[in-house]
Design an enzyme around this catalytic site. Structure first.
Site, PDB file in Angstrom:
ATOM      1  N   LYS A  57      -7.740   4.746   1.998  1.00 21.68           N
ATOM      2  CA  LYS A  57      -8.371   3.634   2.903  1.00 21.68           C
ATOM      3  C   LYS A  57      -8.059   4.535   4.317  1.00 21.68           C
ATOM      4  CE  LYS A  57      -7.157  -0.374   5.916  1.00 21.68           C
ATOM      5  NZ  LYS A  57      -6.310   0.428   6.472  1.00 21.68           N
ATOM      6  N   ASP A  58      -7.764   5.155   4.550  1.00 21.47           N
ATOM      7  CA  ASP A  58      -7.998   6.295   6.016  1.00 21.47           C
ATOM      8  C   ASP A  58      -8.742   7.383   5.059  1.00 21.47           C
ATOM      9  OD1 ASP A  58      -6.628   5.071   8.294  1.00 21.47           O
ATOM     10  OD2 ASP A  58      -4.876   5.073   7.077  1.00 21.47           O
TER      11      ASP A  58
ATOM     12  N   GLY B 290       0.577  -1.236  -0.572  1.00 25.87           N
ATOM     13  CA  GLY B 290      -0.108  -0.229  -0.197  1.00 25.87           C
ATOM     14  C   GLY B 290       0.516   1.341  -0.229  1.00 25.87           C
ATOM     15  N   HIS B 291       1.839   0.914   1.135  1.00 22.90           N
ATOM     16  CA  HIS B 291       2.517   2.469   1.103  1.00 22.90           C
ATOM     17  C   HIS B 291       3.697   2.541  -0.505  1.00 22.90           C
ATOM     18  CE1 HIS B 291       2.791   0.892   5.356  1.00 22.90           C
ATOM     19  NE2 HIS B 291       2.145   2.838   5.168  1.00 22.90           N
TER      20      HIS B 291
ATOM     21  N   GLN C 292      -8.852  10.426   7.810  1.00 23.13           N
ATOM     22  CA  GLN C 292      -7.481  11.063   7.940  1.00 23.13           C
ATOM     23  C   GLN C 292      -7.209  12.166   6.001  1.00 23.13           C
ATOM     24  OE1 GLN C 292      -3.960   9.584   8.938  1.00 23.13           O
ATOM     25  NE2 GLN C 292      -3.302   8.838   6.845  1.00 23.13           N
TER      26      GLN C 292
ATOM     27  N   SER D 221      -2.904  -2.784   5.855  1.00 19.09           N
ATOM     28  CA  SER D 221      -2.649  -2.403   6.136  1.00 19.09           C
ATOM     29  C   SER D 221      -1.375  -3.290   7.373  1.00 19.09           C
ATOM     30  CB  SER D 221      -4.326  -2.279   7.584  1.00 19.09           C
ATOM     31  OG  SER D 221      -3.447  -2.070   8.831  1.00 19.09           O
ATOM     32  N   SER D 222      -0.549  -1.826   8.074  1.00 20.39           N
ATOM     33  CA  SER D 222       0.206  -2.829   8.643  1.00 20.39           C
ATOM     34  C   SER D 222      -0.116  -3.323  10.124  1.00 20.39           C
ATOM     35  CB  SER D 222       0.850  -1.246   9.423  1.00 20.39           C
ATOM     36  OG  SER D 222       1.456  -0.611   7.807  1.00 20.39           O
TER      37      SER D 222
END
Ligand code: PAF
Length: 257
Positions: free
Chosen positions: A130-131, A17-18, A134, A166-167
């Site tokens: 996803k966030d 994702g990152h 935020q 997700s982490s």
């Protein structure tokens, strides 16, 4: 640095994702800066600040391979001092849904992102959809404070079976991971319902809850892009949000309609 700077702020434990945020920045800018900072200000007492996955060496390798120009890994003491000027998240947007479950969390996010923007001076900054909350709050911060930064939203990356990356997925046992799949299944099913003409938010949410009956759902909400609740889905202006606990792990996911 001459030329445009793209910035990807992260808390590390980098995953695909990152990487999609980093790739996008490398494509669109002359230089890319990635920060890895597990920001204590956005964790509430009792949350997973200590347990949060830390993988500095692997993160550095990933950044090198992905063509990142600067990897910034500050110490807490260099980011925060005493009696600081503090930024606060908006009263509505910062305290509903995720902000209601985690009061003060978004204050910590805007505080650190503002500091990071000040240090890095990016032209563009990349955040995952996803966030969603935020992302919308940071978009608002940039607009409200007239910051010369473009916030670039990037689509959620999923495992082949649908689980949003997700982490925190590393906390899931295999059995919990299997149950967690009902979150993305419910979102997919909601999008099929909408495509078939069902726009009633209450009915869509009920349908989704039925699919997620084996996990502990905190909320399912359908909101507009300013996070105001909707009664009927508005195409191109809606987000379906889910937060759920699977075992001890809290997961969020969403679908932008
Ligand atoms: O999304 C995250 O990883 C964090 O909230 C962020 C934006 C890096 C701020 O600490």
């Amino acid at each position: 640095m001459d030329g445009s700077v793209g910035f990807v702020p992260t808390m590390g434990a980098l995953h695909r994702g990152h990487l999609s945020l980093i790739r996008r920045s490398v494509e669109e800018n002359d230089h890319t800066v990635v920060s890895v900072f597990v920001n204590p200000a956005q964790f509430l007492p009792g949350e997973d600040l200590e347990a949060y996955p830390r993988r500095e060496e692997a993160d550095a390798k990933i950044c090198e391979i992905a063509g990142v120009d600067v990897l910034f890994m500050p110490e807490i003491s260099s980011m925060y001092g005493s009696d600081e000027v503090k930024l606060k998240a908006p009263e509505y947007l910062g305290y509903i849904l995720e902000g209601n479950r985690r009061p003060g969390h978004f204050d910590g996010v805007v505080r650190v992102v503002m500091k990071l923007f000040g240090l890095v001076g990016p032209k563009r900054a990349y955040f995952g959809k996803k966030d969603a909350q935020q992302l919308v709050i940071l978009q608002k911060m940039v607009n409200d404070l007239f910051l010369p930064v473009e916030i670039v939203p990037v689509d959620t990356v999923r495992e082949e079976d649908g689980l949003a990356l997700s982490s925190r997925n590393v906390y899931l046992t295999p059995e919990e991971r299997r149950r967690a799949l009902s979150i993305s299944r419910s979102l997919k099913s909601a999008s099929r319902l909408i495509m078939a003409g069902e726009y009633d938010c209450a009915k869509i949410a009920e349908h989704m809850l039925g699919i997620m009956r084996d996990i502990d759902v905190e909320y399912v909400r359908i909101v507009d892009r300013s996070f105001r609740p909707l009664e009927r889905v508005e195409i191109q202006n809606s987000i379906i949000l889910v937060a759920a606990r699977v075992g001890k792990t809290r997961l969020i996911d969403n679908l932008w309609i």
